[in-house]
Design a protein around this motif. Structure first.
Motif, PDB file in Angstrom:
ATOM      1  N   LEU A  49      63.558  73.372  44.175  1.00 37.25           N
ATOM      2  CA  LEU A  49      63.549  74.511  44.914  1.00 37.25           C
ATOM      3  C   LEU A  49      63.936  74.101  46.178  1.00 37.25           C
ATOM      4  O   LEU A  49      64.786  74.663  46.940  1.00 37.25           O
ATOM      5  CB  LEU A  49      62.483  75.449  44.637  1.00 37.25           C
ATOM      6  CG  LEU A  49      62.193  76.001  43.545  1.00 37.25           C
ATOM      7  CD1 LEU A  49      61.225  77.032  43.353  1.00 37.25           C
ATOM      8  CD2 LEU A  49      63.512  76.839  42.971  1.00 37.25           C
ATOM      9  N   GLU A  50      63.238  73.013  46.782  1.00 32.69           N
ATOM     10  CA  GLU A  50      63.447  72.750  48.259  1.00 32.69           C
ATOM     11  C   GLU A  50      64.853  72.364  48.530  1.00 32.69           C
ATOM     12  O   GLU A  50      65.228  72.542  49.698  1.00 32.69           O
ATOM     13  CB  GLU A  50      62.482  71.443  48.603  1.00 32.69           C
ATOM     14  CG  GLU A  50      60.948  71.922  48.764  1.00 32.69           C
ATOM     15  CD  GLU A  50      60.327  71.922  47.088  1.00 32.69           C
ATOM     16  OE1 GLU A  50      61.097  71.637  46.256  1.00 32.69           O
ATOM     17  OE2 GLU A  50      59.252  71.850  47.171  1.00 32.69           O
ATOM     18  N   ASN A  51      65.406  71.877  47.437  1.00 33.53           N
ATOM     19  CA  ASN A  51      66.955  71.109  47.581  1.00 33.53           C
ATOM     20  C   ASN A  51      68.043  72.387  47.788  1.00 33.53           C
ATOM     21  O   ASN A  51      68.991  72.212  47.939  1.00 33.53           O
ATOM     22  CB  ASN A  51      67.198  70.127  46.664  1.00 33.53           C
ATOM     23  CG  ASN A  51      66.639  68.912  46.895  1.00 33.53           C
ATOM     24  OD1 ASN A  51      66.022  68.485  47.956  1.00 33.53           O
ATOM     25  ND2 ASN A  51      66.097  68.333  45.743  1.00 33.53           N
ATOM     26  N   MET A  52      67.429  73.491  47.377  1.00 33.60           N
ATOM     27  CA  MET A  52      68.435  74.854  47.347  1.00 33.60           C
ATOM     28  C   MET A  52      68.219  75.764  48.180  1.00 33.60           C
ATOM     29  O   MET A  52      68.876  76.614  48.379  1.00 33.60           O
ATOM     30  CB  MET A  52      68.118  75.461  45.808  1.00 33.60           C
ATOM     31  CG  MET A  52      68.499  74.592  44.558  1.00 33.60           C
ATOM     32  SD  MET A  52      68.591  75.257  43.037  1.00 33.60           S
ATOM     33  CE  MET A  52      66.747  75.438  42.793  1.00 33.60           C
ATOM     34  N   ALA A  53      67.219  75.659  49.048  1.00 30.05           N
ATOM     35  CA  ALA A  53      66.560  76.750  49.733  1.00 30.05           C
ATOM     36  C   ALA A  53      67.923  76.956  50.933  1.00 30.05           C
ATOM     37  O   ALA A  53      68.026  78.177  51.212  1.00 30.05           O
ATOM     38  CB  ALA A  53      65.424  76.602  50.512  1.00 30.05           C
ATOM     39  N   PRO A  84      62.376  81.600  50.322  1.00 30.99           N
ATOM     40  CA  PRO A  84      63.481  81.946  49.788  1.00 30.99           C
ATOM     41  C   PRO A  84      64.874  81.909  50.291  1.00 30.99           C
ATOM     42  O   PRO A  84      64.745  81.754  51.533  1.00 30.99           O
ATOM     43  CB  PRO A  84      63.396  83.512  49.424  1.00 30.99           C
ATOM     44  CG  PRO A  84      61.940  83.676  49.435  1.00 30.99           C
ATOM     45  CD  PRO A  84      61.461  82.758  50.452  1.00 30.99           C
ATOM     46  N   PRO A  85      66.000  81.750  49.718  1.00 29.92           N
ATOM     47  CA  PRO A  85      67.240  81.357  50.436  1.00 29.92           C
ATOM     48  C   PRO A  85      67.635  82.582  51.347  1.00 29.92           C
ATOM     49  O   PRO A  85      67.519  83.771  51.056  1.00 29.92           O
ATOM     50  CB  PRO A  85      68.193  81.595  49.160  1.00 29.92           C
ATOM     51  CG  PRO A  85      67.319  81.003  48.062  1.00 29.92           C
ATOM     52  CD  PRO A  85      65.956  81.738  48.064  1.00 29.92           C
ATOM     53  N   ARG A  86      68.133  81.909  52.437  1.00 28.10           N
ATOM     54  CA  ARG A  86      68.688  83.084  53.392  1.00 28.10           C
ATOM     55  C   ARG A  86      70.166  82.784  53.686  1.00 28.10           C
ATOM     56  O   ARG A  86      70.472  84.176  54.235  1.00 28.10           O
ATOM     57  CB  ARG A  86      67.941  82.526  54.926  1.00 28.10           C
ATOM     58  CG  ARG A  86      66.399  82.990  55.079  1.00 28.10           C
ATOM     59  CD  ARG A  86      65.819  82.467  56.148  1.00 28.10           C
ATOM     60  NE  ARG A  86      65.593  80.633  56.168  1.00 28.10           N
ATOM     61  CZ  ARG A  86      64.727  80.472  56.870  1.00 28.10           C
ATOM     62  NH1 ARG A  86      63.910  80.862  57.765  1.00 28.10           N
ATOM     63  NH2 ARG A  86      64.573  79.017  56.848  1.00 28.10           N
ATOM     64  N   GLU A 119      63.236  85.400  44.293  1.00 27.70           N
ATOM     65  CA  GLU A 119      62.332  85.227  45.352  1.00 27.70           C
ATOM     66  C   GLU A 119      60.862  85.010  44.975  1.00 27.70           C
ATOM     67  O   GLU A 119      60.173  84.269  45.758  1.00 27.70           O
ATOM     68  CB  GLU A 119      62.616  86.484  46.336  1.00 27.70           C
ATOM     69  CG  GLU A 119      63.763  86.477  47.051  1.00 27.70           C
ATOM     70  CD  GLU A 119      63.908  87.608  48.102  1.00 27.70           C
ATOM     71  OE1 GLU A 119      63.306  88.632  48.058  1.00 27.70           O
ATOM     72  OE2 GLU A 119      65.006  87.650  48.785  1.00 27.70           O
ATOM     73  N   ARG A 120      60.391  85.691  44.010  1.00 30.48           N
ATOM     74  CA  ARG A 120      59.078  85.289  43.487  1.00 30.48           C
ATOM     75  C   ARG A 120      58.916  83.867  43.224  1.00 30.48           C
ATOM     76  O   ARG A 120      57.794  83.374  43.491  1.00 30.48           O
ATOM     77  CB  ARG A 120      58.876  86.139  42.257  1.00 30.48           C
ATOM     78  CG  ARG A 120      58.286  87.845  42.530  1.00 30.48           C
ATOM     79  CD  ARG A 120      57.622  88.332  41.701  1.00 30.48           C
ATOM     80  NE  ARG A 120      58.497  88.391  40.302  1.00 30.48           N
ATOM     81  CZ  ARG A 120      59.393  89.266  39.885  1.00 30.48           C
ATOM     82  NH1 ARG A 120      59.283  90.401  40.740  1.00 30.48           N
ATOM     83  NH2 ARG A 120      59.846  89.146  38.955  1.00 30.48           N
ATOM     84  N   LEU A 121      60.046  83.324  42.361  1.00 32.43           N
ATOM     85  CA  LEU A 121      60.034  81.993  41.922  1.00 32.43           C
ATOM     86  C   LEU A 121      59.887  81.228  43.258  1.00 32.43           C
ATOM     87  O   LEU A 121      59.092  80.077  43.239  1.00 32.43           O
ATOM     88  CB  LEU A 121      61.214  81.620  41.322  1.00 32.43           C
ATOM     89  CG  LEU A 121      61.335  80.099  40.795  1.00 32.43           C
ATOM     90  CD1 LEU A 121      60.077  79.751  39.808  1.00 32.43           C
ATOM     91  CD2 LEU A 121      62.747  79.997  39.926  1.00 32.43           C
ATOM     92  N   PHE A 122      60.524  81.388  44.183  1.00 32.68           N
ATOM     93  CA  PHE A 122      60.754  80.306  45.542  1.00 32.68           C
ATOM     94  C   PHE A 122      59.226  80.537  46.004  1.00 32.68           C
ATOM     95  O   PHE A 122      58.715  79.553  46.371  1.00 32.68           O
ATOM     96  CB  PHE A 122      61.867  80.797  46.418  1.00 32.68           C
ATOM     97  CG  PHE A 122      62.924  80.140  46.401  1.00 32.68           C
ATOM     98  CD1 PHE A 122      63.309  78.958  47.070  1.00 32.68           C
ATOM     99  CD2 PHE A 122      63.912  80.439  45.293  1.00 32.68           C
ATOM    100  CE1 PHE A 122      64.434  78.195  46.679  1.00 32.68           C
ATOM    101  CE2 PHE A 122      64.892  79.735  44.963  1.00 32.68           C
ATOM    102  CZ  PHE A 122      65.519  78.650  45.730  1.00 32.68           C
ATOM    103  N   MET A 123      58.632  81.806  46.373  1.00 31.43           N
ATOM    104  CA  MET A 123      57.229  82.015  47.026  1.00 31.43           C
ATOM    105  C   MET A 123      56.298  81.398  46.013  1.00 31.43           C
ATOM    106  O   MET A 123      55.155  80.886  46.738  1.00 31.43           O
ATOM    107  CB  MET A 123      57.123  83.424  47.321  1.00 31.43           C
ATOM    108  CG  MET A 123      58.383  83.857  48.148  1.00 31.43           C
ATOM    109  SD  MET A 123      57.875  85.691  48.991  1.00 31.43           S
ATOM    110  CE  MET A 123      58.388  86.432  47.475  1.00 31.43           C
ATOM    111  N   SER A 124      56.296  81.409  44.919  1.00 31.90           N
ATOM    112  CA  SER A 124      55.375  81.058  44.031  1.00 31.90           C
ATOM    113  C   SER A 124      55.017  79.579  44.328  1.00 31.90           C
ATOM    114  O   SER A 124      53.970  78.854  43.864  1.00 31.90           O
ATOM    115  CB  SER A 124      55.447  81.101  42.496  1.00 31.90           C
ATOM    116  OG  SER A 124      56.751  80.424  41.858  1.00 31.90           O
ATOM    117  N   ARG A 125      56.055  78.841  44.694  1.00 30.42           N
ATOM    118  CA  ARG A 125      56.226  77.359  44.773  1.00 30.42           C
ATOM    119  C   ARG A 125      56.176  77.216  46.171  1.00 30.42           C
ATOM    120  O   ARG A 125      55.973  75.798  46.857  1.00 30.42           O
ATOM    121  CB  ARG A 125      57.473  76.629  44.172  1.00 30.42           C
ATOM    122  CG  ARG A 125      57.357  76.644  42.748  1.00 30.42           C
ATOM    123  CD  ARG A 125      56.229  76.234  42.157  1.00 30.42           C
ATOM    124  NE  ARG A 125      56.508  76.161  40.610  1.00 30.42           N
ATOM    125  CZ  ARG A 125      55.256  76.159  40.014  1.00 30.42           C
ATOM    126  NH1 ARG A 125      54.263  75.718  40.220  1.00 30.42           N
ATOM    127  NH2 ARG A 125      55.679  76.191  38.607  1.00 30.42           N
TER     128      ARG A 125
END
Length: 312
Positions: free
Chosen positions: A189-193, A221-223, A211-217
């Motif tokens: 996920l860090e490589n896609m943010a 989330p992507p901007r 966004e839940r998936l990103f925040m759970s880790r």
């Protein structure tokens, strides 16, 4: 009294609500503006309260007007349903059914139902509209659909629906074959943010799940996001630029595997459960009931007991 209102008067109220200008409402009903103004005055005389506020930009319904408009839409929708059913019987059809659905069931469940009912559908005219849950529920409440297969958005009272849960839906991340992240066994996920994304709006279930998936880790989330409700528009844009598109598995299965690839994650991207939904206080026509009952039988696990408090 308002129980003496005529159909043409109800049609004017609904047209005024849609157009918010007397002239445009009159044109929709094919009458003059003066005739529409006179008719509105007659309606307000029957109601004995103002139904619309006149503003510089047109008209706005009052609280009383909103009540009559809502009732008028229901009456006119019932009349349209009866008219379609009547015409269908005269022409040899059982009737017309209008169904809205989110992406996955539009193929899986509908095809199963068509095969299951077979010749029983020979006299049924089915209209199928595929979209996302918020507009589907909005149109169901506006009586544009007989029933939908969707999710109930937050802020919508679930008690006004009969809801039969079907299951969850999985989404995947689609990119064009030339995207720099293609080829990695697992993409973090860090490589896609900070990558370019094409997503549905924030209120959509797809965007919320992402966004839940990103925040759970613990990842922001992507901007860099291009917002569009259309999956097909998203895929079309992604064909020409390096962008990541979250789409239902069904959409990915339909694209050219030579042009588009899937980015593999450690976690599954699951959307909230969806279900078969109808308005609780609105009876289905025989044709709609035939299709609804078949969808319930085939799509809802274990016969599908109704859930009065559907999750939003």
């Amino acid at each position: 009294m308002i129980n003496n209102l005529k159909l043409r008067q109800l049609r004017l109220l609904v047209a005024l609500d849609n157009e918010r200008k007397l002239q445009l409402a009159a044109e929709r009903l094919n009458i003059t503006q003066s005739a529409a103004s006179k008719m509105l005055a007659e309606i307000e005389a029957l109601a004995r309260v103002p139904l619309f506020e006149r503003t510089a930009r047109g008209v706005e319904p009052t609280a009383y007007g909103s009540i009559l408009i809502r009732g008028g839409k229901s009456v006119l929708a019932d009349l349209d349903q009866v008219t379609d059913e009547f015409a269908g019987y005269k022409s040899g059809e059982l009737g017309t059914v209008s169904v809205g659905t989110v992406a996955k069931p539009s193929i899986d469940l509908v095809v199963d139902v068509i095969q299951y009912l077979g010749e029983k559908l020979n006299r049924v005219n089915i209209s199928l509209d595929v979209s996302t849950s918020p507009p589907l529920i909005t149109r169901l409440l506006a009586l544009e659909f007989d029933f939908v297969v969707a999710r109930i958005p937050a802020g919508i009272d679930p008690r006004q629906f009969d809801y039969y849960e079907i299951g969850a839906e999985e989404a995947v991340l689609l990119v064009r074959a030339e995207h720099p992240l293609v080829g990695r066994e697992t993409v973090e996920l860090e490589n896609m943010a900070d990558q370019q994304w094409i997503c549905q709006p924030r209120e959509s279930f797809m965007r919320q799940a992402l966004e839940r998936l990103f925040m759970s880790r613990g990842v922001t989330p992507p901007r860099r996001v291009i917002n569009t409700e259309s999956f097909f528009a998203s895929v079309g844009i992604a064909a020409g630029i390096d962008a990541i598109v979250p789409v239902p598995m069904l959409v990915f299965d339909l694209v050219d595997p030579q042009r588009f690839k899937m980015l593999r994650l450690r976690d599954r991207l699951l959307l909230e459960n969806y279900g078969l939904i109808k308005l609780r206080k609105r009876a289905l026509s025989p044709a709609a009931a035939l299709l609804f009952d078949a969808m319930r039988r085939l799509g809802v696990p274990s016969g599908g007991a109704e859930q009065g408090e559907a999750a939003s």
